[in-house]
Scaffold this motif. Structure first.
Motif, PDB file in Angstrom:
ATOM      1  N   HIS A  66       0.848  -1.428   0.215  1.00  8.21           N
ATOM      2  CA  HIS A  66       0.289   0.197   0.081  1.00  8.21           C
ATOM      3  C   HIS A  66       0.991   1.287  -0.068  1.00  8.21           C
ATOM      4  O   HIS A  66       2.106   1.220   0.518  1.00  8.21           O
ATOM      5  N   CYS A  67       0.538   2.473  -0.142  1.00  8.66           N
ATOM      6  CA  CYS A  67       0.951   3.462  -0.572  1.00  8.66           C
ATOM      7  C   CYS A  67       0.578   5.080  -0.485  1.00  8.66           C
ATOM      8  O   CYS A  67      -0.581   4.384  -0.271  1.00  8.66           O
ATOM      9  N   ALA A  68       0.419   6.133  -0.977  1.00  9.72           N
ATOM     10  CA  ALA A  68      -0.230   7.214  -0.459  1.00  9.72           C
ATOM     11  C   ALA A  68      -0.848   7.346   0.680  1.00  9.72           C
ATOM     12  O   ALA A  68      -1.922   7.424   0.624  1.00  9.72           O
ATOM     13  N   ASP A  70      -1.960   5.392   2.558  1.00  9.53           N
ATOM     14  CA  ASP A  70      -2.735   4.282   2.470  1.00  9.53           C
ATOM     15  C   ASP A  70      -3.948   4.116   1.610  1.00  9.53           C
ATOM     16  O   ASP A  70      -5.530   3.598   2.592  1.00  9.53           O
ATOM     17  N   THR A  71      -3.980   4.970   0.238  1.00 10.06           N
ATOM     18  CA  THR A  71      -4.894   5.021  -0.560  1.00 10.06           C
ATOM     19  C   THR A  71      -5.073   4.668  -1.394  1.00 10.06           C
ATOM     20  O   THR A  71      -5.986   4.463  -1.753  1.00 10.06           O
ATOM     21  N   GLN A  72      -3.677   4.049  -1.880  1.00  7.21           N
ATOM     22  CA  GLN A  72      -3.153   2.937  -2.995  1.00  7.21           C
ATOM     23  C   GLN A  72      -2.795   2.097  -2.367  1.00  7.21           C
ATOM     24  O   GLN A  72      -2.530   1.743  -1.318  1.00  7.21           O
ATOM     25  N   LYS A  73      -3.914   0.773  -2.839  1.00 13.38           N
ATOM     26  CA  LYS A  73      -3.079  -0.727  -3.198  1.00 13.38           C
ATOM     27  C   LYS A  73      -1.876  -1.113  -4.271  1.00 13.38           C
ATOM     28  O   LYS A  73      -2.312  -0.900  -5.168  1.00 13.38           O
ATOM     29  N   ILE A  74      -1.282  -2.213  -4.077  1.00 13.34           N
ATOM     30  CA  ILE A  74      -0.493  -2.305  -4.790  1.00 13.34           C
ATOM     31  C   ILE A  74      -0.248  -4.119  -5.331  1.00 13.34           C
ATOM     32  O   ILE A  74      -0.711  -4.882  -3.968  1.00 13.34           O
ATOM     33  N   LEU A  75      -0.718  -4.664  -6.225  1.00 12.29           N
ATOM     34  CA  LEU A  75      -1.548  -6.365  -6.543  1.00 12.29           C
ATOM     35  C   LEU A  75      -0.857  -6.774  -7.574  1.00 12.29           C
ATOM     36  O   LEU A  75       0.143  -5.467  -8.496  1.00 12.29           O
ATOM     37  N   TYR A  76      -0.844  -7.635  -7.168  1.00 16.11           N
ATOM     38  CA  TYR A  76       0.026  -8.512  -7.317  1.00 16.11           C
ATOM     39  C   TYR A  76      -0.694  -9.848  -8.042  1.00 16.11           C
ATOM     40  O   TYR A  76      -1.788 -10.085  -7.876  1.00 16.11           O
ATOM     41  N   THR A  77       0.045  -9.994  -9.811  1.00 17.50           N
ATOM     42  CA  THR A  77      -1.327 -10.576 -10.458  1.00 17.50           C
ATOM     43  C   THR A  77      -0.221 -11.910 -11.321  1.00 17.50           C
ATOM     44  O   THR A  77       0.452 -11.065 -12.404  1.00 17.50           O
ATOM     45  N   ARG A  78      -0.667 -13.087 -10.836  1.00 18.33           N
ATOM     46  CA  ARG A  78       0.697 -14.017 -12.605  1.00 18.33           C
ATOM     47  C   ARG A  78       0.072 -13.545 -14.191  1.00 18.33           C
ATOM     48  O   ARG A  78      -1.314 -13.342 -14.209  1.00 18.33           O
ATOM     49  N   THR A  79       0.725 -13.446 -14.540  1.00 13.95           N
ATOM     50  CA  THR A  79       0.610 -13.464 -16.047  1.00 13.95           C
ATOM     51  C   THR A  79       0.643 -15.001 -16.688  1.00 13.95           C
ATOM     52  O   THR A  79       0.949 -15.981 -15.886  1.00 13.95           O
ATOM     53  N   SER A  80      -0.129 -15.155 -17.849  1.00 11.63           N
ATOM     54  CA  SER A  80      -0.634 -15.864 -18.801  1.00 11.63           C
ATOM     55  C   SER A  80       0.789 -17.403 -18.654  1.00 11.63           C
ATOM     56  O   SER A  80       1.265 -18.638 -18.750  1.00 11.63           O
TER      57      SER A  80
END
Length: 100
Positions: A66-68, A70-80
């Motif tokens: 999280h950042c800013a 705690d107004t923004q989140k950082i998301l991790y997504t696996r790619t195909s």
């Protein structure tokens, strides 16, 4: 002539927090990305996205930071491509998951 300088200075100071927050989020995202890469995950195997808190509930995504303030989140997504490379690596090394 002092008025335009004061207006310009005020606008710059007003924009500074927004710029600092975005810079903070990018810095945090870059640090998280480096940790993931250091753990052996290929760069093509994932994405990191910066989203507002109310948009952080995504299927197939995990909040990893999280950042800013705690107004923004950082998301991790696996790619195909990560899944495809894992399957091809198993096939290339001669190992089989099915009993023979």
């Amino acid at each position: 002539m002092k008025r335009p300088v004061l207006v310009s200075t005020f606008l710059l100071l007003a924009a500074a927090p927004a710029l600092a927050q975005q810079n903070s989020c990018e810095r945090v995202r870059d640090e998280i990305q480096q940790r993931i890469l250091n753990n052996g995950v290929p760069e093509s195997g994932f994405t990191l996205s910066i989203v507002p808190n109310d948009q952080a509930d995504k299927p197939d995504a995990q909040v990893v930071g999280h950042c800013a303030n705690d107004t923004q989140k950082i998301l991790y997504t696996r790619t195909s491509s990560a899944n495809a490379s894992s399957a091809s690596d198993s096939a290339q090394d001669g190992s089989h998951s099915e009993p023979q």
